[in-house]
Design a protein around this motif. Structure first.
Motif, PDB file in Angstrom:
ATOM      1  N   SER A 170      -8.616   0.854  -2.129  1.00  0.00           N
ATOM      2  CA  SER A 170      -7.683   0.381  -3.186  1.00  0.00           C
ATOM      3  C   SER A 170      -8.390   0.355  -4.565  1.00  0.00           C
ATOM      4  O   SER A 170      -7.426   0.931  -5.438  1.00  0.00           O
ATOM      5  CB  SER A 170      -7.231  -0.920  -2.819  1.00  0.00           C
ATOM      6  OG  SER A 170      -6.627  -0.955  -1.665  1.00  0.00           O
ATOM      7  N   SER A 205      -0.353  -0.963  -9.765  1.00  0.00           N
ATOM      8  CA  SER A 205      -0.750  -0.662  -8.446  1.00  0.00           C
ATOM      9  C   SER A 205      -2.152  -1.557  -8.060  1.00  0.00           C
ATOM     10  O   SER A 205      -1.946  -2.177  -7.049  1.00  0.00           O
ATOM     11  CB  SER A 205      -1.428   0.804  -8.507  1.00  0.00           C
ATOM     12  OG  SER A 205      -0.523   1.750  -8.693  1.00  0.00           O
ATOM     13  N   GLN A 245      -4.397  13.529   0.724  1.00  0.00           N
ATOM     14  CA  GLN A 245      -3.706  12.302   1.210  1.00  0.00           C
ATOM     15  C   GLN A 245      -3.331  12.348   2.894  1.00  0.00           C
ATOM     16  O   GLN A 245      -4.032  11.532   3.511  1.00  0.00           O
ATOM     17  CB  GLN A 245      -2.363  11.953   0.661  1.00  0.00           C
ATOM     18  CG  GLN A 245      -1.787  10.644   0.866  1.00  0.00           C
ATOM     19  CD  GLN A 245      -0.443  10.611   0.362  1.00  0.00           C
ATOM     20  OE1 GLN A 245       0.119  11.165  -0.065  1.00  0.00           O
ATOM     21  NE2 GLN A 245      -0.106   9.086   0.240  1.00  0.00           N
ATOM     22  N   THR A 285       0.926  -1.311   0.086  1.00  0.00           N
ATOM     23  CA  THR A 285       0.063  -0.104  -0.025  1.00  0.00           C
ATOM     24  C   THR A 285       0.968   1.373  -0.087  1.00  0.00           C
ATOM     25  O   THR A 285       0.495   2.079  -0.518  1.00  0.00           O
ATOM     26  CB  THR A 285      -0.925   0.098   1.264  1.00  0.00           C
ATOM     27  OG1 THR A 285      -0.209   0.149   2.559  1.00  0.00           O
ATOM     28  CG2 THR A 285      -1.925  -1.088   1.267  1.00  0.00           C
ATOM     29  N   LEU A 323      -8.412   3.855  -5.810  1.00  0.00           N
ATOM     30  CA  LEU A 323      -7.316   4.250  -6.201  1.00  0.00           C
ATOM     31  C   LEU A 323      -6.804   3.972  -7.674  1.00  0.00           C
ATOM     32  O   LEU A 323      -6.192   4.629  -8.519  1.00  0.00           O
ATOM     33  CB  LEU A 323      -6.173   4.021  -5.372  1.00  0.00           C
ATOM     34  CG  LEU A 323      -4.612   4.355  -5.415  1.00  0.00           C
ATOM     35  CD1 LEU A 323      -3.951   4.825  -4.237  1.00  0.00           C
ATOM     36  CD2 LEU A 323      -3.732   3.757  -6.460  1.00  0.00           C
ATOM     37  N   SER A 380       0.437   3.881  -2.899  1.00  0.00           N
ATOM     38  CA  SER A 380      -0.058   5.293  -2.457  1.00  0.00           C
ATOM     39  C   SER A 380       0.857   6.380  -2.417  1.00  0.00           C
ATOM     40  O   SER A 380       0.999   7.248  -3.325  1.00  0.00           O
ATOM     41  CB  SER A 380      -0.708   5.083  -1.063  1.00  0.00           C
ATOM     42  OG  SER A 380       0.108   4.660  -0.056  1.00  0.00           O
ATOM     43  N   SER A 426      -7.814   8.736  -1.892  1.00  0.00           N
ATOM     44  CA  SER A 426      -7.873   7.245  -1.893  1.00  0.00           C
ATOM     45  C   SER A 426      -6.368   6.721  -1.298  1.00  0.00           C
ATOM     46  O   SER A 426      -6.383   5.809  -0.402  1.00  0.00           O
ATOM     47  CB  SER A 426      -7.907   6.548  -3.577  1.00  0.00           C
ATOM     48  OG  SER A 426      -9.162   6.974  -3.705  1.00  0.00           O
ATOM     49  N   ALA A 427      -5.408   7.371  -1.754  1.00  0.00           N
ATOM     50  CA  ALA A 427      -4.069   7.010  -0.960  1.00  0.00           C
ATOM     51  C   ALA A 427      -3.915   7.283   0.361  1.00  0.00           C
ATOM     52  O   ALA A 427      -3.474   6.408   1.042  1.00  0.00           O
ATOM     53  CB  ALA A 427      -2.938   7.823  -1.750  1.00  0.00           C
TER      54      ALA A 427
END
Length: 426
Positions: free
Chosen positions: A124, A218, A100, A58, A127, A62, A154-155
């Motif tokens: 996730s 990702s 973020q 992650t 993202l 991210s 999202s990150a």
């Protein structure tokens, strides 16, 4: 993504407090025993290190992509957004960083009460959707919405909950485990720029498919995270926002210090390549400066967690803040390609130490502190960009960034002594 060592220390302390508890087993359940028990931390094992791996994934997906914004800004200024100033384009990255940071204000309390997976799984996917949508963008407002806001939120929402699970498995080795988990960010900051640089320059690929390749990468990493991150029944109880934490001088001074640090922190991540090109650096080599910063950051994060175990998190972060500020002042006299390469690696290392130790396992503390610090991330690079535009050079922007970073280091020194003035290791 994301609130440094004293916040981590607060997480350590709170882990031993009554409001952090593990659900008792059947043997422990007795009507007369209402007091919560101290959680048990495995301090290792296959399952624990798989959680670290999931958090690493992650972190890669991210913070790794957020740390790569410099390569995006350089490309946007040459193509889609050539009619905009650097300070205007920098707002995309600044809003991304702010979103973020601010997302942890939401993710922390939700994680504390319902567990991390209710956030990690859906966001996730979101993202990846944001990355794919960015590949379709051509206008400033489109990049701002898809990359700045949607990707940033999202990150932020996935990384902090994943990191909190690491704290379920480690206590004595928590700083080291979190540092290892956060190394996904600089690795992502190396891989994403290399992918983007090479595919964007390929006439048969271009930016849209370069971005989609990053999106598929990702997706693969976040799928691994969704499988291997397994939280324990540990939960934290208490108010959503712990404003009383600011009554603690060590905590409030630390947040103030970090605000100043972050205000000048991201300048090399955004502008170092453009600076290099201005002084005759080959465009391809200049693009790799972002990868070199993140390579240095990887080393810094690895060493930072290890050193923190021996000399204390506060001492390590304070040293890193001073070192980062001094390096930015040195930037004023660096004009050669070799000098910029060395600067990128060294600043990456010192900044990596700061990032590695700026997270904790207690959602509400990290949420409220990173929300405040996020405003510095929002304002810092646009201010630097405006100074570059107004003075037609980088000197004033670099001086501003270095000065606020040094001010943050000084404030952080006061925070360190407010926390443990009678201790050498803290």
């Amino acid at each position: 993504m994301s609130s440094t060592s004293s916040t981590a220390e607060a997480a350590h302390a709170a882990a031993a407090e009554p409001d952090l508890e593990s659900k008792p087993t059947k043997e422990q359940e007795e009507p007369s025993q209402a007091a919560p028990v101290m959680p048990q931390f495995p301090e290792g094992g296959f399952k624990a290190w798989m959680v670290v791996l999931g958090c690493w994934c992650t972190s890669f997906a991210s913070f790794g992509i957020v740390n790569s914004f410099g390569i995006y800004e350089t490309h946007y200024l040459e193509t889609y957004l050539s009619g905009y100033s650097p300070s205007t384009v920098a707002w995309i990255g600044s809003i991304q960083a702010f979103a973020q940071f601010s997302a942890t204000l939401i993710s922390g309390p939700i994680t504390d009460r319902y567990g991390p997976m209710v956030i990690i799984w859906p966001f996730s996917l979101l993202l990846v959707v944001a990355m794919m949508l960015t590949s379709l963008c051509t206008k400033f407002y489109q990049f701002l919405l898809c990359q700045g806001i949607l990707l940033g939120i999202s990150a932020g929402l996935i990384f902090a909950p994943a990191l909190s699970v690491v704290g379920h498995y480690f206590f004595k080795k928590r700083a080291m485990a979190m540092s290892f988990a956060s190394t996904g960010s600089p690795i992502g900051g190396i891989i994403y720029p290399v992918i983007l640089t090479n595919l964007i320059e390929n006439p048969n690929v271009g930016f849209p498919w370069a971005q989609r390749v990053c999106g598929f990468l990702s997706l693969f990493l976040l799928a691994i995270a969704a499988v291997v991150i397994r939280p324990t029944p540990m939960r934290r109880k208490g108010s959503l926002i712990l404003l009383e934490a600011f009554k603690n001088p060590a905590y409030s001074l630390q947040v103030a210090g970090l605000f100043m640090v972050v205000l000048g922190f991201w300048t090399p991540y955004f502008y170092l390549a453009d600076y290099g090109r201005q002084y005759g650096m080959a465009p391809n080599l200049a693009s790799y400066l972002f990868a070199l910063i993140n390579a240095g950051s990887f080393v810094g994060r690895m060493l930072g967690g290890t050193f923190a175990q021996h000399v204390g998190q506060f001492n390590v972060v304070t040293f890193a803040c001073y070192s980062s500020a001094i390096l930015l002042f040195c930037w004023l006299r660096i004009f050669t390609s070799a000098g910029l390469i060395v600067l990128a690696i060294l600043f990456g290392a010192t900044s990596g130490i700061i990032i590695a130790l700026m997270m904790s396992t207690i959602g509400a503390y990290i949420g409220q502190s990173t929300f405040v610090v996020g405003f510095a991330g929002l304002a810092g690079t646009p201010i630097t960009g405006a100074l570059i535009n107004n003075y037609h050079g980088y000197t004033q922007g670099i001086v501003f960034s270095a000065s606020v970073l040094m001010a943050g280091a000084i404030i952080f020194t006061f925070a360190r002594y407010a926390y443990a003035k009678d201790k050498f290791i803290a």
